[in-house]
Design a protein around this motif. Structure first.
Motif, PDB file in Angstrom:
ATOM      1  N   GLU A  48      -1.775 -11.718   0.307  1.00 11.14           N
ATOM      2  CA  GLU A  48      -3.130 -12.268   0.391  1.00 11.14           C
ATOM      3  C   GLU A  48      -4.186 -11.280  -0.099  1.00 11.14           C
ATOM      4  OE1 GLU A  48      -2.560 -15.090   4.301  1.00 11.14           O
ATOM      5  OE2 GLU A  48      -2.548 -12.912   4.537  1.00 11.14           O
ATOM      6  N   GLY A  49      -3.756 -10.098  -0.422  1.00 10.17           N
ATOM      7  CA  GLY A  49      -4.685  -9.067  -0.887  1.00 10.17           C
ATOM      8  C   GLY A  49      -3.927  -7.996  -1.639  1.00 10.17           C
ATOM      9  N   HIS A  50      -4.161  -6.751  -1.296  1.00  7.63           N
ATOM     10  CA  HIS A  50      -3.482  -5.627  -1.934  1.00  7.63           C
ATOM     11  C   HIS A  50      -3.129  -4.596  -0.865  1.00  7.63           C
ATOM     12  CE1 HIS A  50      -4.690  -7.091  -5.890  1.00  7.63           C
ATOM     13  NE2 HIS A  50      -5.910  -7.262  -5.398  1.00  7.63           N
ATOM     14  N   VAL A  51      -2.020  -3.900  -1.070  1.00  8.42           N
ATOM     15  CA  VAL A  51      -1.677  -2.793  -0.186  1.00  8.42           C
ATOM     16  C   VAL A  51      -2.651  -1.660  -0.510  1.00  8.42           C
ATOM     17  CG1 VAL A  51       0.093  -1.120   0.451  1.00  8.42           C
ATOM     18  CG2 VAL A  51       0.748  -3.464  -0.070  1.00  8.42           C
ATOM     19  N   PRO A  52      -3.349  -1.110   0.502  1.00  9.77           N
ATOM     20  CA  PRO A  52      -4.318  -0.043   0.234  1.00  9.77           C
ATOM     21  C   PRO A  52      -3.657   1.167  -0.423  1.00  9.77           C
ATOM     22  CG  PRO A  52      -4.546  -0.848   2.482  1.00  9.77           C
ATOM     23  CD  PRO A  52      -3.294  -1.456   1.921  1.00  9.77           C
ATOM     24  N   PRO A  53      -4.387   1.883  -1.280  1.00  8.89           N
ATOM     25  CA  PRO A  53      -3.844   3.109  -1.877  1.00  8.89           C
ATOM     26  C   PRO A  53      -3.403   4.078  -0.788  1.00  8.89           C
ATOM     27  CG  PRO A  53      -5.925   2.521  -2.908  1.00  8.89           C
ATOM     28  CD  PRO A  53      -5.748   1.598  -1.742  1.00  8.89           C
ATOM     29  N   GLY A  54      -2.254   4.675  -0.962  1.00 13.23           N
ATOM     30  CA  GLY A  54      -1.715   5.604   0.022  1.00 13.23           C
ATOM     31  C   GLY A  54      -0.849   4.945   1.071  1.00 13.23           C
ATOM     32  N   MET A  55      -0.766   3.616   1.053  1.00 12.82           N
ATOM     33  CA  MET A  55       0.060   2.903   2.022  1.00 12.82           C
ATOM     34  C   MET A  55       1.257   2.289   1.299  1.00 12.82           C
ATOM     35  SD  MET A  55      -0.812  -0.389   4.501  1.00 12.82           S
ATOM     36  CE  MET A  55      -2.096   0.375   5.440  1.00 12.82           C
ATOM     37  N   GLN A  56       2.446   2.540   1.823  1.00 12.25           N
ATOM     38  CA  GLN A  56       3.647   1.925   1.272  1.00 12.25           C
ATOM     39  C   GLN A  56       3.913   0.606   1.998  1.00 12.25           C
ATOM     40  OE1 GLN A  56       6.653   4.911   1.832  1.00 12.25           O
ATOM     41  NE2 GLN A  56       5.906   6.188   0.163  1.00 12.25           N
ATOM     42  N   TRP A  57       4.739  -0.255   1.371  1.00  8.99           N
ATOM     43  CA  TRP A  57       5.047  -1.555   1.977  1.00  8.99           C
ATOM     44  C   TRP A  57       5.640  -1.385   3.363  1.00  8.99           C
ATOM     45  CZ3 TRP A  57       4.667  -6.676   0.157  1.00  8.99           C
ATOM     46  CH2 TRP A  57       4.041  -6.798  -1.088  1.00  8.99           C
ATOM     47  N   VAL A  58       6.539  -0.429   3.520  1.00 12.26           N
ATOM     48  CA  VAL A  58       7.181  -0.232   4.828  1.00 12.26           C
ATOM     49  C   VAL A  58       6.144   0.203   5.858  1.00 12.26           C
ATOM     50  CG1 VAL A  58       7.895   2.184   4.401  1.00 12.26           C
ATOM     51  CG2 VAL A  58       9.179   0.749   6.020  1.00 12.26           C
ATOM     52  N   THR A  59       5.155   0.996   5.427  1.00 11.84           N
ATOM     53  CA  THR A  59       4.081   1.411   6.331  1.00 11.84           C
ATOM     54  C   THR A  59       3.273   0.206   6.770  1.00 11.84           C
ATOM     55  OG1 THR A  59       3.957   3.523   5.149  1.00 11.84           O
ATOM     56  CG2 THR A  59       2.122   2.984   6.596  1.00 11.84           C
ATOM     57  N   TYR A  60       2.945  -0.672   5.817  1.00  7.46           N
ATOM     58  CA  TYR A  60       2.204  -1.895   6.172  1.00  7.46           C
ATOM     59  C   TYR A  60       2.983  -2.692   7.220  1.00  7.46           C
ATOM     60  CZ  TYR A  60       1.170  -6.799   6.216  1.00  7.46           C
ATOM     61  OH  TYR A  60       0.928  -8.079   6.657  1.00  7.46           O
ATOM     62  N   TYR A  61       4.267  -2.923   6.994  1.00 10.03           N
ATOM     63  CA  TYR A  61       5.058  -3.742   7.920  1.00 10.03           C
ATOM     64  C   TYR A  61       5.156  -3.094   9.300  1.00 10.03           C
ATOM     65  CZ  TYR A  61       6.191  -6.904   4.149  1.00 10.03           C
ATOM     66  OH  TYR A  61       6.087  -7.824   3.137  1.00 10.03           O
ATOM     67  N   ASN A  62       5.251  -1.770   9.352  1.00  7.26           N
ATOM     68  CA  ASN A  62       5.305  -1.086  10.643  1.00  7.26           C
ATOM     69  C   ASN A  62       3.968  -1.172  11.376  1.00  7.26           C
ATOM     70  OD1 ASN A  62       8.001  -0.367  10.384  1.00  7.26           O
ATOM     71  ND2 ASN A  62       7.544   1.591   9.429  1.00  7.26           N
ATOM     72  N   ARG A 173       2.398  11.251   9.633  1.00  6.01           N
ATOM     73  CA  ARG A 173       2.055  10.569  10.888  1.00  6.01           C
ATOM     74  C   ARG A 173       1.878   9.071  10.726  1.00  6.01           C
ATOM     75  NH1 ARG A 173      -1.979  15.039  13.092  1.00  6.01           N
ATOM     76  NH2 ARG A 173      -0.446  16.388  14.037  1.00  6.01           N
ATOM     77  N   PHE A 174       1.338   8.631   9.593  1.00  9.76           N
ATOM     78  CA  PHE A 174       1.156   7.197   9.392  1.00  9.76           C
ATOM     79  C   PHE A 174       2.387   6.566   8.746  1.00  9.76           C
ATOM     80  CE2 PHE A 174      -3.630   7.777   9.510  1.00  9.76           C
ATOM     81  CZ  PHE A 174      -3.750   7.166  10.738  1.00  9.76           C
ATOM     82  N   ARG A 175       3.459   7.339   8.615  1.00  7.55           N
ATOM     83  CA  ARG A 175       4.651   6.787   7.977  1.00  7.55           C
ATOM     84  C   ARG A 175       5.832   6.685   8.914  1.00  7.55           C
ATOM     85  NH1 ARG A 175       4.170   9.269   1.903  1.00  7.55           N
ATOM     86  NH2 ARG A 175       2.319   8.101   1.386  1.00  7.55           N
ATOM     87  N   ASN A 176       5.774   7.357  10.054  1.00 10.22           N
ATOM     88  CA  ASN A 176       6.901   7.211  10.971  1.00 10.22           C
ATOM     89  C   ASN A 176       6.529   6.241  12.080  1.00 10.22           C
ATOM     90  OD1 ASN A 176       6.103   8.652  13.520  1.00 10.22           O
ATOM     91  ND2 ASN A 176       5.841  10.351  12.080  1.00 10.22           N
ATOM     92  N   LEU A 177       7.518   5.559  12.597  1.00 11.17           N
ATOM     93  CA  LEU A 177       7.310   4.453  13.528  1.00 11.17           C
ATOM     94  C   LEU A 177       6.620   4.887  14.816  1.00 11.17           C
ATOM     95  CD1 LEU A 177       7.750   1.469  13.543  1.00 11.17           C
ATOM     96  CD2 LEU A 177      10.014   1.816  14.499  1.00 11.17           C
ATOM     97  N   SER A 178       7.041   6.019  15.381  1.00 11.63           N
ATOM     98  CA  SER A 178       6.425   6.452  16.637  1.00 11.63           C
ATOM     99  C   SER A 178       4.964   6.836  16.414  1.00 11.63           C
ATOM    100  CB  SER A 178       7.201   7.611  17.254  1.00 11.63           C
ATOM    101  OG  SER A 178       7.163   8.746  16.404  1.00 11.63           O
ATOM    102  N   GLY A 179       4.663   7.463  15.283  1.00  9.93           N
ATOM    103  CA  GLY A 179       3.282   7.815  14.972  1.00  9.93           C
ATOM    104  C   GLY A 179       2.416   6.586  14.777  1.00  9.93           C
ATOM    105  N   ILE A 180       2.947   5.591  14.093  1.00 15.66           N
ATOM    106  CA  ILE A 180       2.205   4.342  13.878  1.00 15.66           C
ATOM    107  C   ILE A 180       1.947   3.644  15.208  1.00 15.66           C
ATOM    108  CG2 ILE A 180       2.435   2.003  12.946  1.00 15.66           C
ATOM    109  CD1 ILE A 180       3.759   3.323  10.467  1.00 15.66           C
ATOM    110  N   ASN A 181       2.953   3.571  16.063  1.00 12.11           N
ATOM    111  CA  ASN A 181       2.772   2.935  17.373  1.00 12.11           C
ATOM    112  C   ASN A 181       1.700   3.644  18.195  1.00 12.11           C
ATOM    113  OD1 ASN A 181       4.614   0.855  17.051  1.00 12.11           O
ATOM    114  ND2 ASN A 181       6.333   2.078  17.789  1.00 12.11           N
ATOM    115  N   GLU A 182       1.700   4.975  18.151  1.00 11.08           N
ATOM    116  CA  GLU A 182       0.709   5.740  18.904  1.00 11.08           C
ATOM    117  C   GLU A 182      -0.688   5.515  18.329  1.00 11.08           C
ATOM    118  OE1 GLU A 182      -0.072  10.336  20.348  1.00 11.08           O
ATOM    119  OE2 GLU A 182       1.789   9.833  19.319  1.00 11.08           O
TER     120      GLU A 182
END
Length: 200
Positions: A48-62, A173-182
């Motif tokens: 519906e848009g674009h993945v922001p620069p610096g964000m990977q698809w897996v990061t978005y999904y997490n 920090r924004f790429r690992n699951l525990s960091g994203i959850n926190e």
């Protein structure tokens, strides 16, 4: 510009001194929104848009999964037809850390070595002609994760929250699951709708 710089330094101070590496930068409702009136939500997808620069698809999904969990714990149900859209943004930028060249009432030091920890030293004392001089004491990378809540039918902003963190080792920090959850837990820490009792 000065206010922005001071706020960035205060964010840095919060990040460095708190237990969590994430600091809530803002949490604000708009247009007298009562988010408890909504029962469903929809997280904006890359289609519906674009993945922001610096964000990977897996990061978005997490990030989306962590937001989804927080919303469900507050009694919301995910629906593609919901007017309540949650938009995600990520900013990564270089920042400078500064300090006064010398403390107040400081006089030049001409004594024996080692010298006091006020540096750099100028040939002619800088504070004599530039009273609020600052010196760069460090550089760091700051990452800011933002989520916006919008009534998409009315194009009406309802709520926004952001968390910041100092990044190291390739923005891990924004790429690992525990960091994203926190980070997302911190995003929701002042959300106007509280967690339901059964999820506490």
């Amino acid at each position: 510009m000065k206010k922005l710089f001071i706020s960035l330094l205060s964010v840095l101070g919060l990040v460095v001194t708190s237990c969590s590496p994430y600091a809530l930068v803002n949490s604000e409702s708009y247009n007298n929104a009562d988010l408890a009136d909504y029962k469903t939500f929809h997280i904006v997808s890359p289609e519906e848009g674009h993945v922001p620069p610096g964000m990977q698809w897996v990061t978005y999904y997490n990030i989306a999964a962590a937001i989804r969990e927080q919303m469900v714990e507050r009694g919301y149900e995910e629906s593609d037809d919901s007017p309540l859209w949650i938009n995600i943004g990520l900013t990564v930028r270089n920042e400078l850390q500064t300090a006064p060249v010398a403390p107040p009432n400081y006089y030049p030091y001409y004594g024996p070595l080692p010298v006091p920890p006020y540096s750099p030293f100028f040939m002619y004392p800088r504070q004599y002609y530039y009273s609020n001089a600052q010196v760069i004491t460090g550089m760091y990378r700051e990452g800011v994760l933002t989520m916006d809540f919008v009534n998409i039918d009315k194009k009406l902003p309802l709520y926004s929250a952001s968390v910041a963190t100092i990044l190291s080792n390739g923005e891990g920090r924004f790429r690992n699951l525990s960091g994203i959850n926190e980070a997302v837990q911190e995003l929701f820490s002042k959300f106007p709708v509280k967690v339901l009792p059964e999820y506490k």
